[in-house]
Scaffold this motif. Structure first.
Motif, PDB file in Angstrom:
ATOM      1  N   LYS A  34       1.036  -1.144   0.102  1.00 33.26           N
ATOM      2  CA  LYS A  34       0.137   0.040   0.063  1.00 33.26           C
ATOM      3  C   LYS A  34       0.701   1.185  -0.081  1.00 33.26           C
ATOM      4  CE  LYS A  34      -4.054   2.198   2.284  1.00 33.26           C
ATOM      5  NZ  LYS A  34      -3.175   3.552   2.150  1.00 33.26           N
ATOM      6  N   GLN A  35       1.772   1.169   0.915  1.00 31.72           N
ATOM      7  CA  GLN A  35       2.876   2.623   0.801  1.00 31.72           C
ATOM      8  C   GLN A  35       3.436   2.519  -0.272  1.00 31.72           C
ATOM      9  OE1 GLN A  35       5.567   2.188   4.107  1.00 31.72           O
ATOM     10  NE2 GLN A  35       3.682   2.588   6.006  1.00 31.72           N
ATOM     11  N   ILE A  36       3.936   1.561  -1.053  1.00 32.96           N
ATOM     12  CA  ILE A  36       4.481   1.793  -2.393  1.00 32.96           C
ATOM     13  C   ILE A  36       3.649   2.221  -3.446  1.00 32.96           C
ATOM     14  CG2 ILE A  36       6.079   0.395  -3.993  1.00 32.96           C
ATOM     15  CD1 ILE A  36       7.671   1.030  -1.711  1.00 32.96           C
ATOM     16  N   SER A  37       2.615   1.553  -3.413  1.00 30.82           N
ATOM     17  CA  SER A  37       1.284   1.917  -4.580  1.00 30.82           C
ATOM     18  C   SER A  37       1.066   3.539  -4.154  1.00 30.82           C
ATOM     19  CB  SER A  37       0.119   1.288  -4.186  1.00 30.82           C
ATOM     20  OG  SER A  37      -0.547   1.717  -5.151  1.00 30.82           O
ATOM     21  N   ASP A  38       0.818   4.065  -3.018  1.00 33.65           N
ATOM     22  CA  ASP A  38       0.509   5.376  -2.830  1.00 33.65           C
ATOM     23  C   ASP A  38       1.748   6.326  -3.430  1.00 33.65           C
ATOM     24  OD1 ASP A  38      -1.803   4.471  -1.698  1.00 33.65           O
ATOM     25  OD2 ASP A  38      -1.036   4.897   0.399  1.00 33.65           O
ATOM     26  N   LEU A  39       2.942   6.005  -2.982  1.00 28.55           N
ATOM     27  CA  LEU A  39       3.955   6.759  -3.323  1.00 28.55           C
ATOM     28  C   LEU A  39       4.172   6.758  -4.772  1.00 28.55           C
ATOM     29  CD1 LEU A  39       6.708   8.349  -2.598  1.00 28.55           C
ATOM     30  CD2 LEU A  39       7.828   6.179  -2.418  1.00 28.55           C
ATOM     31  N   THR A  40       4.178   5.609  -5.514  1.00 33.33           N
ATOM     32  CA  THR A  40       4.179   5.583  -6.961  1.00 33.33           C
ATOM     33  C   THR A  40       3.131   6.395  -7.544  1.00 33.33           C
ATOM     34  OG1 THR A  40       4.970   3.359  -6.694  1.00 33.33           O
ATOM     35  CG2 THR A  40       4.207   3.911  -8.916  1.00 33.33           C
ATOM     36  N   SER A  41       1.942   6.224  -6.977  1.00 39.60           N
ATOM     37  CA  SER A  41       0.921   7.199  -7.885  1.00 39.60           C
ATOM     38  C   SER A  41       0.890   8.637  -7.485  1.00 39.60           C
ATOM     39  CB  SER A  41      -0.400   6.782  -7.214  1.00 39.60           C
ATOM     40  OG  SER A  41      -0.852   5.402  -7.200  1.00 39.60           O
ATOM     41  N   ARG A  42       1.601   8.939  -6.494  1.00 37.80           N
ATOM     42  CA  ARG A  42       1.686  10.425  -6.089  1.00 37.80           C
ATOM     43  C   ARG A  42       2.812  10.991  -6.674  1.00 37.80           C
ATOM     44  NH1 ARG A  42       4.534  12.421  -1.618  1.00 37.80           N
ATOM     45  NH2 ARG A  42       4.590  10.133  -0.699  1.00 37.80           N
ATOM     46  N   VAL A  43       4.004  10.264  -6.577  1.00 38.75           N
ATOM     47  CA  VAL A  43       5.028  11.082  -7.273  1.00 38.75           C
ATOM     48  C   VAL A  43       5.494  10.479  -8.636  1.00 38.75           C
ATOM     49  CG1 VAL A  43       7.603  11.260  -6.682  1.00 38.75           C
ATOM     50  CG2 VAL A  43       5.922  11.316  -4.745  1.00 38.75           C
ATOM     51  N   VAL A  44       5.649   9.168  -8.912  1.00 41.85           N
ATOM     52  CA  VAL A  44       6.345   8.754 -10.130  1.00 41.85           C
ATOM     53  C   VAL A  44       5.422   8.781 -11.408  1.00 41.85           C
ATOM     54  CG1 VAL A  44       7.740   6.704 -10.928  1.00 41.85           C
ATOM     55  CG2 VAL A  44       7.588   7.353  -8.465  1.00 41.85           C
ATOM     56  N   VAL A  45       4.340   8.428 -11.097  1.00 37.15           N
ATOM     57  CA  VAL A  45       3.159   8.484 -12.353  1.00 37.15           C
ATOM     58  C   VAL A  45       3.376   9.517 -13.416  1.00 37.15           C
ATOM     59  CG1 VAL A  45       0.857   8.293 -13.027  1.00 37.15           C
ATOM     60  CG2 VAL A  45       1.721   6.647 -11.625  1.00 37.15           C
ATOM     61  N   SER A  46       3.445  10.654 -12.535  1.00 34.01           N
ATOM     62  CA  SER A  46       3.385  12.242 -13.374  1.00 34.01           C
ATOM     63  C   SER A  46       4.799  12.204 -14.288  1.00 34.01           C
ATOM     64  CB  SER A  46       3.072  13.266 -12.644  1.00 34.01           C
ATOM     65  OG  SER A  46       4.084  13.386 -11.495  1.00 34.01           O
ATOM     66  N   ARG A  47       5.943  11.514 -13.408  1.00 37.20           N
ATOM     67  CA  ARG A  47       7.042  11.910 -14.206  1.00 37.20           C
ATOM     68  C   ARG A  47       7.228  10.919 -15.242  1.00 37.20           C
ATOM     69  NH1 ARG A  47      11.234  11.368  -9.156  1.00 37.20           N
ATOM     70  NH2 ARG A  47      10.437  13.268  -7.832  1.00 37.20           N
ATOM     71  N   LEU A  48       6.352   9.782 -15.251  1.00 33.64           N
ATOM     72  CA  LEU A  48       6.493   8.999 -16.483  1.00 33.64           C
ATOM     73  C   LEU A  48       5.872   9.400 -17.726  1.00 33.64           C
ATOM     74  CD1 LEU A  48       5.662   5.502 -14.359  1.00 33.64           C
ATOM     75  CD2 LEU A  48       7.465   5.808 -15.794  1.00 33.64           C
ATOM     76  N   PHE A  49       4.643  10.175 -17.513  1.00 30.36           N
ATOM     77  CA  PHE A  49       4.108  10.695 -18.707  1.00 30.36           C
ATOM     78  C   PHE A  49       5.016  11.773 -19.480  1.00 30.36           C
ATOM     79  CE2 PHE A  49      -0.010  10.259 -16.232  1.00 30.36           C
ATOM     80  CZ  PHE A  49      -0.200   9.077 -16.950  1.00 30.36           C
ATOM     81  N   ASP A  50       6.251  12.135 -18.891  1.00 31.70           N
ATOM     82  CA  ASP A  50       6.930  13.391 -19.620  1.00 31.70           C
ATOM     83  C   ASP A  50       8.139  12.702 -20.071  1.00 31.70           C
ATOM     84  OD1 ASP A  50       5.269  15.347 -18.831  1.00 31.70           O
ATOM     85  OD2 ASP A  50       6.107  15.486 -16.804  1.00 31.70           O
ATOM     86  N   VAL A  51       8.637  11.531 -19.924  1.00 37.34           N
ATOM     87  CA  VAL A  51       9.928  10.716 -20.580  1.00 37.34           C
ATOM     88  C   VAL A  51       9.873  10.466 -21.978  1.00 37.34           C
ATOM     89  CG1 VAL A  51      10.388   9.961 -18.112  1.00 37.34           C
ATOM     90  CG2 VAL A  51       9.264   8.345 -19.754  1.00 37.34           C
TER      91      VAL A  51
END
Length: 417
Positions: free
Chosen positions: A87-104
């Motif tokens: 749960k913690q890893i999922s929350d962090l990924t959704s909050r921080v990393v997903v938006s970065r992935l859209f920009d690469v």
């Protein structure tokens, strides 16, 4: 925008997360479980089922490429990241990393990793996040450029297309005798690991361990085909130091005695001792290496504990504080750093073993094969799980398929040339 959506899927690891501190302190086994109170933060019991989190990158052509996040079996030990919390890893990924992935630019693997894995509030992302997302990014680049993952690594690091297979190392788990027989019948390159993780398995003065080493050598000669001479590799989880003391000379003497008991075999001893910190490990392992080398021993030591990240690996390699580094992929983080770690070891004349954990998945194991073959590591772990058959088939078959594709690609390039 090449990545138009990100999917997260909770999953299972292929084995269990274990509390190493509790086991080392004498927790007893009752069937498959360990009895007693956990000693490492995050553990509610000594042995718990391994969990994972899949990350799927939805590309513009609606192809979905996946990677899997998880931690290693002995999470929270030896300077490693804490126990994996889905749960913690999922929350962090959704909050921080997903938006970065859209920009690469997902066709540029190393650049994508660099952009996605920037620190958050001056802290590095959990290594499990780097590990899973980098697998997915590596698959995305391979798909977009119509290449294998190994070819992406070769292009990104300016490497020649590999021709040679990487030796495969299998681990036995607690079913030692049965699994050793399986390994020998399947002519595994490096065996058996042994899981020597308790005083009971090591024995007073190391006698139980020494008897097991001699049994493996005898069994190999008895069951193996003519000319079969695997490397014998045993992980002792620091028990040489725990049982006979932390003096490098005494540790080296013991390792030499083990090597002398199995003449004709190359011997790897993983984690002979844990000296409590990375610097202490480097200083004392360098002394053990020097003693073994000066004696001309056939034994090599392998570092695992206290050597987790790329920077740790750099320190050990540059200090010649090991013969072989286990590059434990979930602890290294990004697959790009695993590739860098192999190349760093080679630059410093130190062996590179692309390892990992029994808690991994088929996807992480297959991605590790591509990095191992592309960088021509000295050996790679058959994973995931603690059974020999499944892990050996996943890693071995992936390697054979990859080499067949690379041979075809090489022939095509030669015809064009």
């Amino acid at each position: 925008m090449q990545i138009k959506d990100v999917l997260l899927a909770p999953g299972n690891g292929a084995f269990f997360y274990d509390d190493q501190a509790a086991i080392s302190s004498g927790a007893t086994q009752d069937g498959f479980i360990y009895v007693g109170a956990p000693a490492t933060p995050g553990f509610k019991s000594i042995r718990i089922p391994a969990s994972s989190l899949g990350v799927g990158l939805v590309l513009t052509d609606d192809t979905v490429v996946w990677g899997d996040m998880m931690n290693v079996q002995y999470s929270g030990a030896g300077g490693r990241d804490p126990l994996f919390d889905t749960k913690q890893i999922s929350d962090l990924t959704s909050r921080v990393v997903v938006s970065r992935l859209f920009d690469v630019d997902a066709s540029r693997f190393r650049d994508s990793c660099t952009k996605c894995f920037q620190p958050v509030e001056h802290r590095r992302l959990p290594l499990a996040v780097e590990y899973g997302i980098s697998q997915a990014l590596l698959r995305a680049a391979a798909h977009l450029l119509r290449k294998t993952m190994a070819e992406i690594i070769c292009a990104e690091f300016d490497l020649q297309l590999p021709r040679c297979r990487v030796p495969i190392y299998c681990q036995s788990g607690d079913a030692r005798e049965f699994n050793v027989d399986k390994m020998i019948l399947k002519a595994v390159d490096v065996l058996p690991h042994g899981l020597i993780n308790s005083q009971q398995k090591f024995g007073q003065g190391g006698h139980t361990f020494l008897d097991f080493v001699k049994w493996v050598a005898t069994r190999t000669r008895h069951l193996g085909p003519p000319g079969y001479q695997p490397v014998l590799h045993f992980d002792v989880y620091g028990w040489i130091g725990l049982e006979i003391g932390l003096e490098p000379q005494r540790i080296a003497d013991f390792i030499c005695s083990v090597a002398e008991a199995v003449p004709g075999f190359a011997l790897n001893i993983e984690c002979p001792a844990d000296f409590g910190s990375t610097q202490a490990q480097i200083d004392n392992y360098a002394r053990i290496v020097s003693i073994l080398d000066n004696r001309g021993s056939s034994a090599r030591i392998v570092v695992d504990e206290r050597c987790n990240t790329l920077e740790d690996i750099r320190l050990f390699a540059e200090a010649k504080a090991t013969h072989l580094v286990q590059i434990k992929t979930p602890d290294v983080g990004s697959m790009a750093d695993t590739a860098r770690a192999v190349l760093l070891c080679k630059e410093n004349g130190v062996g590179a073993y692309v390892g990992g954990s029994c808690t991994e998945t088929d996807l992480s194991a297959q991605a590790s094969v591509h990095v191992s073959v592309a960088t021509q590591a000295d050996m790679m772990l058959a994973k995931p799980g603690m059974g020999v058959d499944e892990a050996f088939s996943i890693v071995g078959n992936e390697q054979n398929r990859l080499l067949a594709m690379l041979n075809r690609r090489r022939a095509q390039n030669e015809n064009v040339g």
